[in-house]
Write a protein that holds these residues in place. Structure first.
Motif, mmCIF file in Angstrom:
data_model
loop_
_atom_site.group_PDB
_atom_site.id
_atom_site.type_symbol
_atom_site.label_atom_id
_atom_site.label_comp_id
_atom_site.label_asym_id
_atom_site.label_seq_id
_atom_site.Cartn_x
_atom_site.Cartn_y
_atom_site.Cartn_z
ATOM 1 N N LEU A 156 17.694 -8.254 -3.741
ATOM 2 C CA LEU A 156 18.064 -8.654 -2.170
ATOM 3 C C LEU A 156 17.585 -10.046 -1.654
ATOM 4 N N PRO A 157 18.310 -10.797 -1.564
ATOM 5 C CA PRO A 157 18.052 -12.358 -0.671
ATOM 6 C C PRO A 157 17.418 -12.102 0.411
ATOM 7 N N GLY A 158 16.255 -12.787 0.693
ATOM 8 C CA GLY A 158 15.484 -12.715 1.827
ATOM 9 C C GLY A 158 16.561 -13.101 3.275
ATOM 10 N N ASP A 159 17.408 -14.143 3.005
ATOM 11 C CA ASP A 159 18.112 -14.532 4.316
ATOM 12 C C ASP A 159 18.946 -13.437 5.009
ATOM 13 N N VAL A 160 19.183 -12.578 4.250
ATOM 14 C CA VAL A 160 20.052 -11.424 4.919
ATOM 15 C C VAL A 160 19.371 -10.390 5.843
ATOM 16 N N CYS A 161 17.751 -10.789 5.776
ATOM 17 C CA CYS A 161 16.969 -9.928 6.671
ATOM 18 C C CYS A 161 16.479 -10.685 7.934
ATOM 19 N N TYR A 162 17.510 -11.710 8.298
ATOM 20 C CA TYR A 162 17.436 -12.424 9.439
ATOM 21 C C TYR A 162 18.752 -12.537 10.024
ATOM 22 N N ALA A 163 18.692 -12.764 11.157
ATOM 23 C CA ALA A 163 20.420 -13.071 12.018
ATOM 24 C C ALA A 163 20.318 -14.505 11.852
ATOM 25 N N GLY A 164 21.649 -15.019 12.118
ATOM 26 C CA GLY A 164 21.714 -16.682 12.052
ATOM 27 C C GLY A 164 21.760 -16.960 10.553
ATOM 28 N N HIS B 201 12.138 -15.779 0.384
ATOM 29 C CA HIS B 201 11.834 -14.607 -0.282
ATOM 30 C C HIS B 201 12.954 -13.721 -0.932
ATOM 31 N N ILE B 202 12.612 -12.798 -1.781
ATOM 32 C CA ILE B 202 13.580 -11.911 -2.447
ATOM 33 C C ILE B 202 12.777 -10.395 -2.362
ATOM 34 N N ARG B 203 13.611 -9.309 -2.130
ATOM 35 C CA ARG B 203 13.301 -8.158 -2.529
ATOM 36 C C ARG B 203 13.521 -7.609 -3.625
ATOM 37 N N LEU B 204 12.393 -6.882 -4.374
ATOM 38 C CA LEU B 204 12.750 -6.128 -5.784
ATOM 39 C C LEU B 204 12.231 -4.600 -5.519
ATOM 40 N N CYS B 205 13.230 -3.918 -5.734
ATOM 41 C CA CYS B 205 12.602 -2.417 -5.588
ATOM 42 C C CYS B 205 12.386 -1.624 -7.022
ATOM 43 N N TYR B 206 11.183 -1.201 -7.064
ATOM 44 C CA TYR B 206 10.557 -0.550 -8.495
ATOM 45 C C TYR B 206 10.874 0.701 -8.592
ATOM 46 N N SER B 207 11.484 1.360 -7.544
ATOM 47 C CA SER B 207 11.795 2.823 -7.757
ATOM 48 C C SER B 207 13.231 3.302 -7.925
ATOM 49 N N GLU C 262 0.872 -1.330 0.005
ATOM 50 C CA GLU C 262 0.017 -0.041 -0.020
ATOM 51 C C GLU C 262 0.983 1.218 0.018
ATOM 52 N N GLY C 263 2.087 0.981 -0.181
ATOM 53 C CA GLY C 263 3.056 2.358 -0.150
ATOM 54 C C GLY C 263 4.452 1.740 -0.404
ATOM 55 N N GLY C 264 5.424 2.608 -0.047
ATOM 56 C CA GLY C 264 6.872 2.165 0.020
ATOM 57 C C GLY C 264 7.480 2.016 -1.187
ATOM 58 N N LEU C 265 8.616 1.354 -1.368
ATOM 59 C CA LEU C 265 9.430 1.239 -2.644
ATOM 60 C C LEU C 265 9.670 -0.028 -3.039
ATOM 61 N N SER C 266 9.052 -1.072 -2.515
ATOM 62 C CA SER C 266 9.650 -2.487 -2.675
ATOM 63 C C SER C 266 8.595 -3.598 -2.878
ATOM 64 N N LEU C 267 8.756 -4.566 -3.574
ATOM 65 C CA LEU C 267 8.072 -5.947 -3.588
ATOM 66 C C LEU C 267 8.668 -6.979 -2.837
ATOM 67 N N TRP C 268 7.877 -7.661 -2.131
ATOM 68 C CA TRP C 268 8.419 -8.935 -1.468
ATOM 69 C C TRP C 268 7.909 -10.212 -1.972
ATOM 70 N N LEU C 269 8.826 -10.886 -2.719
ATOM 71 C CA LEU C 269 8.298 -11.937 -3.334
ATOM 72 C C LEU C 269 8.636 -13.022 -2.745
ATOM 73 N N GLU C 270 7.632 -14.396 -2.715
ATOM 74 C CA GLU C 270 7.979 -15.476 -2.231
ATOM 75 C C GLU C 270 8.119 -16.521 -3.224
ATOM 76 N N LEU C 271 9.163 -17.040 -3.333
ATOM 77 C CA LEU C 271 9.456 -18.280 -4.358
ATOM 78 C C LEU C 271 8.945 -19.526 -3.689
ATOM 79 N N PRO C 272 8.926 -20.834 -4.675
ATOM 80 C CA PRO C 272 8.348 -22.121 -4.087
ATOM 81 C C PRO C 272 9.486 -22.554 -3.031
ATOM 82 N N SER C 273 10.619 -22.452 -3.134
ATOM 83 C CA SER C 273 11.576 -22.931 -2.136
ATOM 84 C C SER C 273 12.567 -21.908 -1.720
ATOM 85 N N ALA C 274 13.406 -22.083 -0.741
ATOM 86 C CA ALA C 274 14.629 -21.586 -0.299
ATOM 87 C C ALA C 274 15.638 -21.961 -1.013
#
Length: 476
Positions: free
Chosen positions: A433-441, A447-453, A403-415
């Motif tokens: 941006l690979p989703g695993d860098v958005c966690y510790a450990g 997931h992956i993040r794609l910025c459209y802006s 509903e706002g912001g700069l990015s799309l958060w896509l979920e793939l069938p598998s990690a």
């Protein structure tokens, strides 16, 4: 090699060692081919048994992160794209205190043609001409600004103007309750360096902003990630977690959350604030995107409901005006703010006065009109990206339109294979941006993040079309 070990953590010591080394390797702090300390040497350094280190190394070897050879030692595994071995020799053996550096590692793609990894706004949409002309005039007419240290708390006129800006958004604070920082990233760092130490419990959304994770990891915090749903952080789960491990600090990006794009509901915001009150802890509210809504304004900020000074609120202006100026506002009260100002004074002696004065006229006179136009432009780009996703995304790939912001958060069938997909995309001059860098450990993420802006419209459409075709081939 220095590794912070928390002996009261729920994670075993081998697991902590394994995760820290894995993050250092994925961050590039340990280059490919680098030799790890011997089992005996690391055991002595960390004051643990050799069995503990052996278990950590065995798990890393099982994952293919390192290669171990009898009599030779253990080495970081090499991939097809071998990194430059900077710091070989004595430098690579010189201890540091960085547990990870994903922000550095995953945001440096200066040569990529289609940079979908970076949550930023293309220069053609930013008011750079106006701000640049203001700065040129200041340099010509007030050159003494370049010879003047700024106030540690920030320029008084800018704080006065920002106070009015926040009051119009329901945050009733005076200029004395505000501090100017060099971007919100510095604000997060100052809070962590002032109030978070080794073993302190910090709660974050799962997933969370990579830069905040890097900062809290650097302080040796025990980070616990709270699952999210369509209303944001699961405060019901957080409440149960806090019963087991009381929080020192809770970090949240409640509006168009980075990276997921989810907005926290009003009910959750109220409950989160109540939780911070009940545990007498700090709640850091990171707010880079609330002005970038596409249809209706988001719920009021958590800070607007804070009567006791539990919320440290951070509002970035760099993101929507001029990232190179590095201007953000930190709002807090009383002794909390005093200690943050003291930390900033030791950090940089105050943000540059020239850049503060350069953005002041624009925010004061033109910001609201400009940000309305920016919302329309970003909504148009998001809708074009959504149309391409609907047309080209392969089966099994899911997303929810923000509903706002700069990015799309896509979920793939598998990690599985996200790292390989990242390498293939980079060969096509595409980054994400690979989703695993958005966690510790070592949490694997599908997931992956794609910025459209970040690009002009033509490049965004062409790059996204190329990436989705690559994704289709990859998944097939």
């Amino acid at each position: 090699m220095h590794i912070d070990l928390n002996r009261s953590s729920n994670k075993s010591l081998p697991q902590q060692i394994c995760e820290t080394l894995s993050q250092r390797i994925s961050s590039g702090l340990l280059h490919q081919g680098a030799q790890l300390p011997s089992v005996r040497g690391l055991a002595v350094s960390l004051k643990v048994s050799q069995v503990t280190v052996s278990k950590a190394y065995a798990e890393l070897a099982r994952r293919g992160v390192i290669n171990c050879s009898q009599g030779k030692g253990c080495f970081v595994a090499e991939t097809e794209h071998k990194q430059s071995q900077e710091g070989a020799g004595w430098q690579s053996k010189y201890d540091d205190y960085l547990p990870r550096a994903q922000l550095w590692r995953n945001f440096d793609y200066s040569e990529v043609k289609y940079p979908f990894h970076l949550a930023a706004i293309h220069s053609e949409l930013l008011p750079l001409d106006y701000i640049g002309a203001t700065m040129a005039s200041l340099v010509t007419k007030q050159p003494e600004l370049m010879a003047t240290y700024g106030n540690f708390q920030g320029d008084f006129e800018l704080r006065e103007m920002m106070s009015g800006h926040l009051q119009s958004r329901g945050i009733a604070l005076s200029s004395s309750d505000l501090m100017i920082t060099s971007g919100a990233q510095q604000g997060i760092d100052l809070v962590a360096r002032t109030f978070v130490g080794p073993g302190d419990t910090v709660y974050l959304e799962a997933p969370s902003y990579t830069g905040a994770i890097d900062v809290f990891a650097g302080r040796g915090a025990e980070m616990i990630f709270v699952p999210m749903d369509s209303e944001g952080m699961r405060v019901d789960l957080l409440t149960k977690m806090c019963d087991q491990r009381p929080p020192k600090l809770i970090y949240t990006c409640p509006t168009f959350q980075n990276p997921s794009g989810v907005t926290m509901s009003m009910t959750r915001r109220q409950r989160l604030l109540e939780l911070a009150r009940s545990y007498s802890c700090l709640l850091v509210e990171d707010d880079p995107f609330s002005d970038l809504y596409f249809h209706t304004p988001p719920p009021p900020s958590i800070k607007s409901m804070d009567l006791d000074g539990h919320v440290v609120y951070m509002k970035s202006f760099s993101k929507v005006l001029a990232p190179g100026c590095r201007i953000a506002c930190v709002a807090a009260e009383g002794n909390i703010l005093s200690r943050l100002i003291a930390a900033k004074s030791a950090s940089d002696l105050g943000s540059p006065l020239l850049t503060q004065r350069a953005v002041l006229p624009f925010i004061s006179k033109k910001y609201d009109t400009y940000v309305g136009q920016l919302r329309n432009a970003l909504r148009g780009r998001m809708e074009k990206a959504a149309k391409l996703l609907k047309e080209y995304a392969p089966p099994g790939v899911n997303w929810v339109l923000p509903e706002g912001g700069l990015s799309l958060w896509l979920e793939l069938p598998s990690a599985l294979g996200v790292g390989r997909l990242h390498d293939l995309a980079e060969r096509e001059s595409i980054s994400f941006l690979p989703g695993d860098v958005c966690y510790a450990g070592d949490t694997p993420s599908r997931h992956i993040r794609l910025c459209y802006s970040q690009m002009n419209e033509a490049d965004m459409e062409q790059g996204l079309r190329l990436f989705l075709r690559l994704l289709s081939r990859f998944l097939a």
